[in-house]
Design an enzyme around this catalytic site. Structure first.
Site, PDB file in Angstrom:
ATOM      1  N   ALA A 240     -11.388 -76.436  -2.581  1.00  0.00           N
ATOM      2  CA  ALA A 240     -11.723 -77.480  -1.611  1.00  0.00           C
ATOM      3  C   ALA A 240     -11.612 -78.843  -2.271  1.00  0.00           C
ATOM      4  O   ALA A 240     -11.895 -78.995  -3.461  1.00  0.00           O
ATOM      5  CB  ALA A 240     -13.153 -77.270  -1.114  1.00  0.00           C
TER       6      ALA A 240
ATOM      7  N   GLY B   5     -11.163 -72.206  -3.039  1.00  0.00           N
ATOM      8  CA  GLY B   5     -10.256 -72.092  -1.897  1.00  0.00           C
ATOM      9  C   GLY B   5      -8.820 -71.810  -2.309  1.00  0.00           C
ATOM     10  O   GLY B   5      -8.041 -71.267  -1.519  1.00  0.00           O
TER      11      GLY B   5
ATOM     12  N   GLU C  78     -17.643 -71.150  -6.525  1.00  0.00           N
ATOM     13  CA  GLU C  78     -18.462 -71.827  -5.504  1.00  0.00           C
ATOM     14  C   GLU C  78     -19.966 -71.740  -5.757  1.00  0.00           C
ATOM     15  O   GLU C  78     -20.688 -72.716  -5.568  1.00  0.00           O
ATOM     16  CB  GLU C  78     -18.157 -71.247  -4.102  1.00  0.00           C
ATOM     17  CG  GLU C  78     -16.871 -71.767  -3.495  1.00  0.00           C
ATOM     18  CD  GLU C  78     -15.659 -70.939  -3.872  1.00  0.00           C
ATOM     19  OE1 GLU C  78     -15.718 -70.166  -4.852  1.00  0.00           O
ATOM     20  OE2 GLU C  78     -14.636 -71.081  -3.180  1.00  0.00           O
TER      21      GLU C  78
ATOM     22  N   GLU D 285      -8.805 -68.180  -2.564  1.00  0.00           N
ATOM     23  CA  GLU D 285      -8.942 -67.656  -1.192  1.00  0.00           C
ATOM     24  C   GLU D 285      -7.634 -67.800  -0.416  1.00  0.00           C
ATOM     25  O   GLU D 285      -7.258 -66.913   0.353  1.00  0.00           O
ATOM     26  CB  GLU D 285     -10.089 -68.380  -0.478  1.00  0.00           C
ATOM     27  CG  GLU D 285     -11.451 -68.035  -1.062  1.00  0.00           C
ATOM     28  CD  GLU D 285     -12.556 -68.836  -0.414  1.00  0.00           C
ATOM     29  OE1 GLU D 285     -12.535 -70.084  -0.537  1.00  0.00           O
ATOM     30  OE2 GLU D 285     -13.439 -68.235   0.217  1.00  0.00           O
TER      31      GLU D 285
HETATM   32  N1  COA Z   1     -11.116 -81.694  -5.382  1.00  0.00           N
HETATM   33  C1  COA Z   1     -10.751 -82.974  -5.509  1.00  0.00           C
HETATM   34  N2  COA Z   1     -10.252 -83.485  -6.641  1.00  0.00           N
HETATM   35  C2  COA Z   1     -10.084 -82.639  -7.671  1.00  0.00           C
HETATM   36  C3  COA Z   1     -10.413 -81.266  -7.595  1.00  0.00           C
HETATM   37  C4  COA Z   1     -10.961 -80.796  -6.379  1.00  0.00           C
HETATM   38  N3  COA Z   1     -11.293 -79.520  -6.192  1.00  0.00           N
HETATM   39  N4  COA Z   1     -10.146 -80.683  -8.781  1.00  0.00           N
HETATM   40  C5  COA Z   1      -9.646 -81.655  -9.564  1.00  0.00           C
HETATM   41  N5  COA Z   1      -9.627 -82.818  -8.901  1.00  0.00           N
HETATM   42  C6  COA Z   1      -9.206 -84.135  -9.393  1.00  0.00           C
HETATM   43  C7  COA Z   1     -10.163 -84.645 -10.461  1.00  0.00           C
HETATM   44  O1  COA Z   1     -11.306 -85.231  -9.880  1.00  0.00           O
HETATM   45  C8  COA Z   1      -9.289 -85.620 -11.200  1.00  0.00           C
HETATM   46  O2  COA Z   1      -9.238 -86.821 -10.484  1.00  0.00           O
HETATM   47  P1  COA Z   1      -9.363 -88.258 -11.285  1.00  0.00           P
HETATM   48  O3  COA Z   1      -8.101 -88.314 -12.096  1.00  0.00           O
HETATM   49  O4  COA Z   1      -9.398 -89.243 -10.163  1.00  0.00           O
HETATM   50  O5  COA Z   1     -10.603 -88.171 -12.108  1.00  0.00           O
HETATM   51  C9  COA Z   1      -7.927 -84.970 -11.133  1.00  0.00           C
HETATM   52  O6  COA Z   1      -7.977 -84.017 -10.063  1.00  0.00           O
HETATM   53  C10 COA Z   1      -7.585 -84.223 -12.383  1.00  0.00           C
HETATM   54  O7  COA Z   1      -8.679 -83.387 -12.687  1.00  0.00           O
HETATM   55  P2  COA Z   1      -9.011 -82.989 -14.197  1.00  0.00           P
HETATM   56  O8  COA Z   1     -10.273 -82.210 -14.190  1.00  0.00           O
HETATM   57  O9  COA Z   1      -8.938 -84.212 -15.048  1.00  0.00           O
HETATM   58  O10 COA Z   1      -7.726 -82.096 -14.484  1.00  0.00           O
HETATM   59  P3  COA Z   1      -7.540 -80.815 -15.390  1.00  0.00           P
HETATM   60  O11 COA Z   1      -6.124 -80.438 -15.230  1.00  0.00           O
HETATM   61  O12 COA Z   1      -8.064 -81.079 -16.773  1.00  0.00           O
HETATM   62  O13 COA Z   1      -8.489 -79.684 -14.746  1.00  0.00           O
HETATM   63  C11 COA Z   1      -9.309 -78.255 -12.975  1.00  0.00           C
HETATM   64  C12 COA Z   1      -8.151 -79.135 -13.509  1.00  0.00           C
HETATM   65  C13 COA Z   1      -8.849 -77.804 -11.596  1.00  0.00           C
HETATM   66  C14 COA Z   1      -9.523 -77.060 -13.892  1.00  0.00           C
HETATM   67  C15 COA Z   1     -10.610 -79.070 -12.892  1.00  0.00           C
HETATM   68  O14 COA Z   1     -10.328 -80.307 -12.279  1.00  0.00           O
HETATM   69  C16 COA Z   1     -11.678 -78.386 -12.083  1.00  0.00           C
HETATM   70  O15 COA Z   1     -12.369 -77.519 -12.584  1.00  0.00           O
HETATM   71  N6  COA Z   1     -11.809 -78.775 -10.779  1.00  0.00           N
HETATM   72  C17 COA Z   1     -12.815 -78.228  -9.895  1.00  0.00           C
HETATM   73  C18 COA Z   1     -12.379 -76.874  -9.419  1.00  0.00           C
HETATM   74  C19 COA Z   1     -13.428 -76.229  -8.542  1.00  0.00           C
HETATM   75  O16 COA Z   1     -14.578 -76.085  -8.902  1.00  0.00           O
HETATM   76  N7  COA Z   1     -12.973 -75.823  -7.355  1.00  0.00           N
HETATM   77  C20 COA Z   1     -13.786 -75.114  -6.420  1.00  0.00           C
HETATM   78  C21 COA Z   1     -14.066 -75.972  -5.252  1.00  0.00           C
HETATM   79  S1  COA Z   1     -15.092 -75.099  -4.107  1.00  0.00           S
END
Ligand code: COA
Length: 257
Positions: free
Chosen positions: A65, A110, A133, A113
């Site tokens: 999400a 998601g 989540e 999912e």
């Molecule tokens: N929603 C919105 N933005 C997201 C996102 C999400 N789910 N996941 C990553 N981003 C954004 C970050 O906020 C960041 O934005 P910024 O540059 O403005 O700070 C950008 O994407 C890059 O994220 P970053 O964490 O620096 O990249 P990464 O490649 O090192 O790591 C992930 C990628 C996906 C592993 C990490 O961002 C993460 O764990 N995200 C959350 C995933 C999550 O919990 N999803 C479940 C949602 S219910």
């Protein structure tokens, strides 16, 4: 169609690409609306057989999400969005076409999912897969609590859902979450799509329907459903072509008729 989801037309194959790499292809309104449109367009194209679903950039298939967009939503808007999300996923799951998720990098929440609604999943070796989540104060609300146990069994699914732990591609393969692990996930997904394209289109469509709809039925009803799907195939030209090609020791030329 917005640029949040791109369609690449390769004739009988399409690539549908989530295209918000700066947000790790997170599922916000634009992406979800784009997915709905892509699935609707795909369903209407007779010559299209298989779709490779993948993410832009080298970091993520989909980070779940869109948590940034979510921050600005009130409770009613969150409910409406989750409904839209579920509709878009269901469109893919029930699509008459074969969807193959090509997963790399993050495939979380998601994102996982979404991939569970595809028919097949291929993961690059670097993929990180999970349903985090519960560690975010929510639960997998786009089918994860239902589709993952159906796919891999209750105990294995509960471990992922209740701990929110992240697993590697190799672990996902061992659990049965993904079908294959590959160095080049998109190439591997295309190879699977090419295999699908060799088969008779109506056979593939009806076989998918039989598997998906029969999954939850008692065996007698499921077998009746399978017969009904078979009945659709009996009058087709492609069934006759399959028999003729076998007799003539050549590859069949299926037309989807
Ligand atoms: N929603 C919105 N933005 C997201 C996102 C999400 N789910 N996941 C990553 N981003 C954004 C970050 O906020 C960041 O934005 P910024 O540059 O403005 O700070 C950008 O994407 C890059 O994220 P970053 O964490 O620096 O990249 P990464 O490649 O090192 O790591 C992930 C990628 C996906 C592993 C990490 O961002 C993460 O764990 N995200 C959350 C995933 C999550 O919990 N999803 C479940 C949602 S219910």
């Amino acid at each position: 169609m917005s640029n949040a989801v791109l369609i690449e037309d390769h004739g009988p194959k399409w690539v549908v690409r989530l295209n918000m790499p700066e947000r790790r292809n997170a599922l916000g309104r634009a992406v979800v609306t784009g997915l709905i449109e892509a699935a609707e367009r795909a369903a209407a194209v007779k010559t299209l057989r298989a779709i490779v679903l993948c993410g832009a950039g080298d970091k993520a298939f989909c980070a779940g999400a869109d948590l940034k967009e979510r921050q600005g939503l009130n409770q009613d808007e969150v409910r409406a969005f989750v409904t839209l999300l579920n509709q878009s996923f269901r469109n893919i799951e029930t699509s008459p076409k074969v969807w193959i998720a090509a997963i790399h990098g993050a495939c979380l929440g998601g994102g996982l999912e979404l991939s569970l609604c595809a028919d097949l999943r291929v993961a690059q070796r670097d993929a990180v897969i999970g349903l985090p989540e519960v560690r975010l104060g929510i639960l997998p609300g786009a089918g994860g609590t239902q589709r993952l146990p159906r796919l891999i069994g209750m105990a294995r699914a509960k471990e992922l859902i209740l701990t929110g732990t992240r697993i590697t591609a190799a672990e996902a393969l061992a659990l049965g979450v993904v079908n294959r692990v590959a160095d080049d996930h998109e190439a591997a997904a295309h190879a699977l799509a090419d295999e699908v394209c060799l088969a008779a289109p109506i056979s593939v469509r009806e076989a998918k329907r039989a598997v998906n709809q029969g999954w939850e039925l008692p065996l007698e009803e499921a077998l009746a459903l399978e017969r009904a799907c078979y009945d659709v195939i009996i009058p087709t030209q492609d069934r006759l072509e399959g028999l003729k090609a076998f007799a003539e020791k050549r590859a069949p030329q299926f037309k989807g008729e």
